[in-house]
Design a protein around this motif. Structure first.
Motif, PDB file in Angstrom:
ATOM      1  N   ALA A   1      46.573 -44.102 -27.249  1.00 27.79           N
ATOM      2  CA  ALA A   1      45.932 -44.111 -28.568  1.00 27.79           C
ATOM      3  C   ALA A   1      44.441 -44.437 -28.450  1.00 27.79           C
ATOM      4  CB  ALA A   1      46.624 -45.123 -29.479  1.00 27.79           C
ATOM      5  N   ARG A   2      44.102 -45.411 -27.600  1.00 27.29           N
ATOM      6  CA  ARG A   2      42.699 -45.780 -27.410  1.00 27.29           C
ATOM      7  C   ARG A   2      41.937 -44.687 -26.676  1.00 27.29           C
ATOM      8  NH1 ARG A   2      41.316 -49.678 -30.951  1.00 27.29           N
ATOM      9  NH2 ARG A   2      42.677 -51.530 -30.819  1.00 27.29           N
ATOM     10  N   LEU A   3      42.569 -44.090 -25.672  1.00 25.46           N
ATOM     11  CA  LEU A   3      41.918 -43.005 -24.934  1.00 25.46           C
ATOM     12  C   LEU A   3      41.674 -41.808 -25.848  1.00 25.46           C
ATOM     13  CD1 LEU A   3      40.877 -41.848 -22.289  1.00 25.46           C
ATOM     14  CD2 LEU A   3      43.237 -41.271 -21.674  1.00 25.46           C
ATOM     15  N   GLY A   4      42.612 -41.549 -26.749  1.00 27.68           N
ATOM     16  CA  GLY A   4      42.462 -40.427 -27.671  1.00 27.68           C
ATOM     17  C   GLY A   4      41.337 -40.604 -28.670  1.00 27.68           C
ATOM     18  N   GLN A   5      40.841 -41.835 -28.808  1.00 26.80           N
ATOM     19  CA  GLN A   5      39.732 -42.085 -29.725  1.00 26.80           C
ATOM     20  C   GLN A   5      38.378 -41.738 -29.110  1.00 26.80           C
ATOM     21  OE1 GLN A   5      40.050 -46.160 -30.986  1.00 26.80           O
ATOM     22  NE2 GLN A   5      42.101 -45.901 -31.824  1.00 26.80           N
ATOM     23  N   HIS A   6      38.367 -41.479 -27.796  1.00 30.58           N
ATOM     24  CA  HIS A   6      37.107 -41.097 -27.149  1.00 30.58           C
ATOM     25  C   HIS A   6      36.649 -39.766 -27.739  1.00 30.58           C
ATOM     26  CE1 HIS A   6      34.239 -39.787 -24.110  1.00 30.58           C
ATOM     27  NE2 HIS A   6      34.224 -41.023 -23.633  1.00 30.58           N
ATOM     28  N   PRO A   7      35.397 -39.643 -28.133  1.00 31.81           N
ATOM     29  CA  PRO A   7      34.936 -38.438 -28.849  1.00 31.81           C
ATOM     30  C   PRO A   7      35.040 -37.146 -28.031  1.00 31.81           C
ATOM     31  CG  PRO A   7      33.074 -39.837 -28.207  1.00 31.81           C
ATOM     32  CD  PRO A   7      34.306 -40.638 -27.986  1.00 31.81           C
ATOM     33  N   ASP A   8      35.076 -37.242 -26.700  1.00 31.36           N
ATOM     34  CA  ASP A   8      35.121 -36.033 -25.877  1.00 31.36           C
ATOM     35  C   ASP A   8      36.529 -35.696 -25.390  1.00 31.36           C
ATOM     36  OD1 ASP A   8      31.947 -36.824 -24.296  1.00 31.36           O
ATOM     37  OD2 ASP A   8      32.393 -35.732 -26.148  1.00 31.36           O
ATOM     38  N   VAL A   9      37.512 -36.523 -25.716  1.00 32.70           N
ATOM     39  CA  VAL A   9      38.882 -36.292 -25.265  1.00 32.70           C
ATOM     40  C   VAL A   9      39.619 -35.429 -26.281  1.00 32.70           C
ATOM     41  CG1 VAL A   9      41.123 -37.373 -24.834  1.00 32.70           C
ATOM     42  CG2 VAL A   9      39.045 -38.355 -23.856  1.00 32.70           C
ATOM     43  N   ARG A  10      40.181 -34.332 -25.803  1.00 35.32           N
ATOM     44  CA  ARG A  10      40.944 -33.427 -26.667  1.00 35.32           C
ATOM     45  C   ARG A  10      42.424 -33.792 -26.683  1.00 35.32           C
ATOM     46  NH1 ARG A  10      42.836 -28.318 -25.126  1.00 35.32           N
ATOM     47  NH2 ARG A  10      41.403 -28.288 -23.357  1.00 35.32           N
ATOM     48  N   GLU A  11      42.949 -34.158 -25.520  1.00 38.64           N
ATOM     49  CA  GLU A  11      44.366 -34.491 -25.398  1.00 38.64           C
ATOM     50  C   GLU A  11      44.520 -35.407 -24.193  1.00 38.64           C
ATOM     51  OE1 GLU A  11      48.464 -31.964 -25.912  1.00 38.64           O
ATOM     52  OE2 GLU A  11      46.953 -31.168 -24.555  1.00 38.64           O
ATOM     53  N   CYS A  12      45.489 -36.327 -24.243  1.00 42.82           N
ATOM     54  CA  CYS A  12      45.611 -37.275 -23.137  1.00 42.82           C
ATOM     55  C   CYS A  12      47.030 -37.792 -23.014  1.00 42.82           C
ATOM     56  CB  CYS A  12      44.637 -38.442 -23.314  1.00 42.82           C
ATOM     57  SG  CYS A  12      44.941 -39.424 -24.795  1.00 42.82           S
TER      58      CYS A  12
ATOM     59  N   GLY B   1      52.721 -31.472 -37.072  1.00 42.17           N
ATOM     60  CA  GLY B   1      53.679 -32.519 -36.724  1.00 42.17           C
ATOM     61  C   GLY B   1      54.493 -32.141 -35.507  1.00 42.17           C
ATOM     62  N   GLY B   2      55.405 -33.025 -35.128  1.00 44.81           N
ATOM     63  CA  GLY B   2      56.271 -32.757 -33.993  1.00 44.81           C
ATOM     64  C   GLY B   2      55.877 -33.504 -32.740  1.00 44.81           C
ATOM     65  N   GLU B   3      54.664 -34.029 -32.696  1.00 45.35           N
ATOM     66  CA  GLU B   3      54.184 -34.834 -31.575  1.00 45.35           C
ATOM     67  C   GLU B   3      52.932 -35.573 -32.032  1.00 45.35           C
ATOM     68  OE1 GLU B   3      53.467 -31.978 -28.509  1.00 45.35           O
ATOM     69  OE2 GLU B   3      51.657 -31.197 -29.432  1.00 45.35           O
ATOM     70  N   ALA B   4      52.438 -36.456 -31.171  1.00 44.73           N
ATOM     71  CA  ALA B   4      51.250 -37.228 -31.533  1.00 44.73           C
ATOM     72  C   ALA B   4      50.067 -36.298 -31.828  1.00 44.73           C
ATOM     73  CB  ALA B   4      50.896 -38.192 -30.410  1.00 44.73           C
ATOM     74  N   PHE B   5      49.302 -36.645 -32.848  1.00 42.34           N
ATOM     75  CA  PHE B   5      48.189 -35.823 -33.333  1.00 42.34           C
ATOM     76  C   PHE B   5      46.890 -36.387 -32.749  1.00 42.34           C
ATOM     77  CE2 PHE B   5      46.902 -33.527 -37.545  1.00 42.34           C
ATOM     78  CZ  PHE B   5      45.991 -32.769 -36.828  1.00 42.34           C
ATOM     79  N   PRO B   6      46.295 -35.728 -31.738  1.00 42.94           N
ATOM     80  CA  PRO B   6      45.071 -36.253 -31.120  1.00 42.94           C
ATOM     81  C   PRO B   6      43.914 -36.317 -32.108  1.00 42.94           C
ATOM     82  CG  PRO B   6      46.081 -34.560 -29.734  1.00 42.94           C
ATOM     83  CD  PRO B   6      46.776 -34.514 -31.060  1.00 42.94           C
ATOM     84  N   VAL B   7      43.121 -37.358 -31.987  1.00 48.71           N
ATOM     85  CA  VAL B   7      41.986 -37.554 -32.888  1.00 48.71           C
ATOM     86  C   VAL B   7      41.009 -36.380 -32.808  1.00 48.71           C
ATOM     87  CG1 VAL B   7      39.937 -38.970 -33.306  1.00 48.71           C
ATOM     88  CG2 VAL B   7      42.151 -40.066 -32.912  1.00 48.71           C
ATOM     89  N   ALA B   8      40.691 -35.946 -31.587  1.00 47.58           N
ATOM     90  CA  ALA B   8      39.720 -34.854 -31.426  1.00 47.58           C
ATOM     91  C   ALA B   8      40.197 -33.580 -32.096  1.00 47.58           C
ATOM     92  CB  ALA B   8      39.451 -34.607 -29.938  1.00 47.58           C
ATOM     93  N   LEU B   9      41.494 -33.280 -31.965  1.00 46.70           N
ATOM     94  CA  LEU B   9      42.033 -32.077 -32.610  1.00 46.70           C
ATOM     95  C   LEU B   9      41.985 -32.223 -34.126  1.00 46.70           C
ATOM     96  CD1 LEU B   9      43.486 -29.343 -32.493  1.00 46.70           C
ATOM     97  CD2 LEU B   9      45.652 -30.607 -32.352  1.00 46.70           C
ATOM     98  N   ALA B  10      42.298 -33.409 -34.626  1.00 48.24           N
ATOM     99  CA  ALA B  10      42.255 -33.640 -36.072  1.00 48.24           C
ATOM    100  C   ALA B  10      40.854 -33.375 -36.618  1.00 48.24           C
ATOM    101  CB  ALA B  10      42.691 -35.065 -36.385  1.00 48.24           C
ATOM    102  N   LYS B  11      39.845 -33.883 -35.931  1.00 44.62           N
ATOM    103  CA  LYS B  11      38.466 -33.652 -36.373  1.00 44.62           C
ATOM    104  C   LYS B  11      38.109 -32.172 -36.308  1.00 44.62           C
ATOM    105  CE  LYS B  11      36.720 -38.231 -35.036  1.00 44.62           C
ATOM    106  NZ  LYS B  11      35.778 -38.990 -34.177  1.00 44.62           N
ATOM    107  N   ASP B  12      38.564 -31.502 -35.260  1.00 44.77           N
ATOM    108  CA  ASP B  12      38.269 -30.084 -35.099  1.00 44.77           C
ATOM    109  C   ASP B  12      38.909 -29.262 -36.219  1.00 44.77           C
ATOM    110  OD1 ASP B  12      37.283 -27.770 -33.985  1.00 44.77           O
ATOM    111  OD2 ASP B  12      38.870 -27.585 -32.491  1.00 44.77           O
ATOM    112  N   LEU B  13      40.165 -29.550 -36.534  1.00 41.80           N
ATOM    113  CA  LEU B  13      40.853 -28.807 -37.587  1.00 41.80           C
ATOM    114  C   LEU B  13      40.212 -29.059 -38.948  1.00 41.80           C
ATOM    115  CD1 LEU B  13      44.589 -29.293 -36.508  1.00 41.80           C
ATOM    116  CD2 LEU B  13      43.200 -27.217 -36.300  1.00 41.80           C
ATOM    117  N   MET B  14      39.802 -30.296 -39.198  1.00 41.11           N
ATOM    118  CA  MET B  14      39.161 -30.604 -40.478  1.00 41.11           C
ATOM    119  C   MET B  14      37.823 -29.891 -40.612  1.00 41.11           C
ATOM    120  SD  MET B  14      40.817 -32.427 -42.677  1.00 41.11           S
ATOM    121  CE  MET B  14      39.600 -33.302 -43.670  1.00 41.11           C
TER     122      MET B  14
END
Length: 545
Positions: free
Chosen positions: A347-358, A196-209
């Motif tokens: 939010a939409r850019l962060g959904q791109h499968p190759d984007v880690r942070e944006c 927490g503390g800032e927006a959680f990028p989708v790519a990072l979430a998938k990586d951590l899971m």
């Protein structure tokens, strides 16, 4: 705890910390008042009670306030901090020993450039060793302590050594864990990871899971004004987005329009928080408190807090709901007459499968036209194609919301508390690859320089690097230093303290130090230090303007 900066020259240290300390002193009205009356021009008349006139300091001119702060700075510098060279600092250390103090906590993060602070740490370590030598601490004990720090204080060692089962961190910190194999493996064994503390990028979430053996990764959301955490969501499903979830116990979440009326699912609005976690307000700031904290129209006698965040409810199949975070309300901009929410693009850019942070910002081009510019970092092992990223955005956004430029950076800059530093992003001219003709690329001159140059190019993602370029002037920052340090240790196959990369931020200086040419390295270090000093003086002048 003492404000601390230990350098190689007393005069240089004094000038380096002057403005940060004056800004610090300027935030304390009572402290400024105290030093104001100690200043020769503001002596208290003897025998006269003028305590009621203390508030007159608020009406002093800018020049008078600066004079008071300068005097206060000199008093503070000389009596209340650990400043100077390793040798000159022994004076204040000896005074503290004389009153029974045997341990000093050093506050180094008070406004001095982070890279300069990190580069100065060897000087602070020398001051510590000199102090302990005077106290009779055996040299072997010093060496043993250094070995413990080197081997036992890494994140991975701390997690394993303390059998950590629950870990809370920002997404930026979680990403740093994943960059290094040892810490990544240690993180995999943590049973509960809270991010927490800032927006959680989708790519990072998938990586951590995918890395977690327990699969227990939770997104945490909430501001300080509502006692930190207000909503949570345990990561689950395909992770096309990462919602902030549902409210915790004794907490209420509202998505409201400008008239404080609830909005239906799917409609963006202002996020308000009510419940027992709402604090009383801001200390001695009644106007801001009245603006942010208002009566809760849905709970008689209660209050709610306006977060300044944009969000929307998402209705689930079972009738329950989750909250999606869309960005900050104050990141709303207008481009060619259209009102645009930058957070929605992010939010939409962060959904791109190759984007880690944006992050998406507005930049002016050469003729003053405002343009949307997206900065993104790619997941390890992939390269982002700007055209393909734009196509991804066009599929889900109207054309006016598709950025004119998509810029790939090795890593986005971050503030000390781990949030994306929008002010630290490159200008439009920089991202388009322009380079001053006054600073031509200087080619590597030997095998060692060529080896180091290759690592720099890999780390920064560009071939346009010369051996006299300062790493921190061409896109480097602390997170990239960590990555480069790991790679250099692999290719050089020798011990390499991380601080050496801060001491020698050019390839020429670093290579000279590694090859044992101490005279050339020392000379280059002085040049590098002078360059950083000029940079910080320029930055301070910009702040004053």
């Amino acid at each position: 705890m003492l404000h601390t900066f230990v350098g190689e020259d007393d005069d240089e240290v004094r000038e380096l910390v002057r403005e940060p300390l004056k800004q610090y002193l300027g935030t304390s009205v009572s402290l400024v008042k105290e030093y104001a009356w100690a200043f020769p021009a503001f002596q208290r008349p003897e025998g006269i009670d003028i305590s009621r006139d203390d508030d007159l300091i608020a009406n002093m001119s800018e020049e008078e306030v600066d004079a008071v702060l300068d005097f206060a700075f000199l008093r503070y510098y000389e009596t209340s901090g650990l400043f100077g060279t390793p040798t000159s600092c022994q004076g204040i250390i000896d005074k503290l020993k004389g009153i029974g103090v045997d341990e000093i906590a050093c506050l180094v993060d008070f406004g001095v450039d982070n890279d300069l602070v990190l580069a100065s740490l060897p000087n602070l370590d020398l001051a510590r060793r000199l102090a302990n030598a005077h106290a009779g601490v055996p040299a072997e004990a010093e060496a043993d302590g250094a070995a413990v720090i080197e081997s036992g204080q890494s994140a991975a060692a701390q997690i394993r050594g303390n059998n950590v089962t629950h870990l809370q961190c920002t997404p930026s910190m979680a990403r740093m864990f994943t960059l290094e194999d040892e810490s990544r493996q240690a993180l995999a064994g943590v049973r509960h990871l809270y991010v927490g503390g800032e927006a959680f990028p989708v790519a990072l979430a998938k990586d951590l899971m995918s890395n977690s053996r327990s699969g227990n990764v939770t997104n945490m959301y909430g501001p300080t004004e509502t006692t930190i955490w207000s909503t949570t969501w345990k990561l689950d499903g395909p992770l096309d987005t990462v919602p902030i979830g549902s409210p915790i116990a004794n907490t209420k979440i509202y998505v409201l329009d400008a008239n404080l009326q609830p909005l239906p699912p799917g409609v963006p609005g202002d996020l308000w928080i009510g419940g027992d976690g709402v604090v009383r307000g801001y200390h001695e700031r009644p106007e801001l408190t009245a603006e942010r904290f208002v009566a809760d129209p849905f709970e008689p006698g209660a209050r709610m807090y306006r977060t300044g965040d944009l969000a929307k409810w998402r209705e689930l199949a079972d009738g329950s709901g989750l909250v999606d975070f869309l960005g900050r309300v104050d990141h709303q901009v207008k481009i060619r007459g259209y009102r645009i929410e930058l957070g929605e693009i992010e939010a939409r850019l962060g959904q791109h499968p190759d984007v880690r942070e944006c992050v998406v910002v507005v930049r002016e081009d050469a003729v003053g036209e405002q343009q949307l510019v997206a900065f993104a970092s790619a997941r390890d092992g992939v390269q982002l194609d700007a055209g393909e990223v734009k196509d991804h955005l066009r599929a889900v956004l109207p054309d006016v919301m598709v950025p004119a430029h998509v810029v790939t950076l090795a890593d986005l800059p971050h503030t000390p508390n781990g949030k994306i530093d929008r002010n630290g992003l490159p200008s439009l001219a920089e991202v388009m690859g322009r380079r001053s003709e006054a600073a031509p690329i200087v080619a590597a001159e030997n095998d060692l320089e060529r080896t180091v140059l290759t690592v720099w190019q890999e780390t920064l993602g560009t071939q346009q690097i010369g051996i006299d370029d300062n790493f921190f002037d061409i896109g480097g920052h602390s997170l990239l230093v960590v990555r480069m340090h790991r790679r250099l240790k692999e290719v050089l196959e020798r011990p390499l303290p991380l601080t050496e990369l801060y001491r020698y931020p050019t390839i020429r200086g670093f290579a000279a130090a590694m090859s044992g040419d101490q005279q050339s390295a020392s000379m280059q270090q002085s040049l590098d230090r002078a360059s950083r000093r000029r940079e910080n003086m320029t930055a301070r002048r910009r702040v004053r303007r």
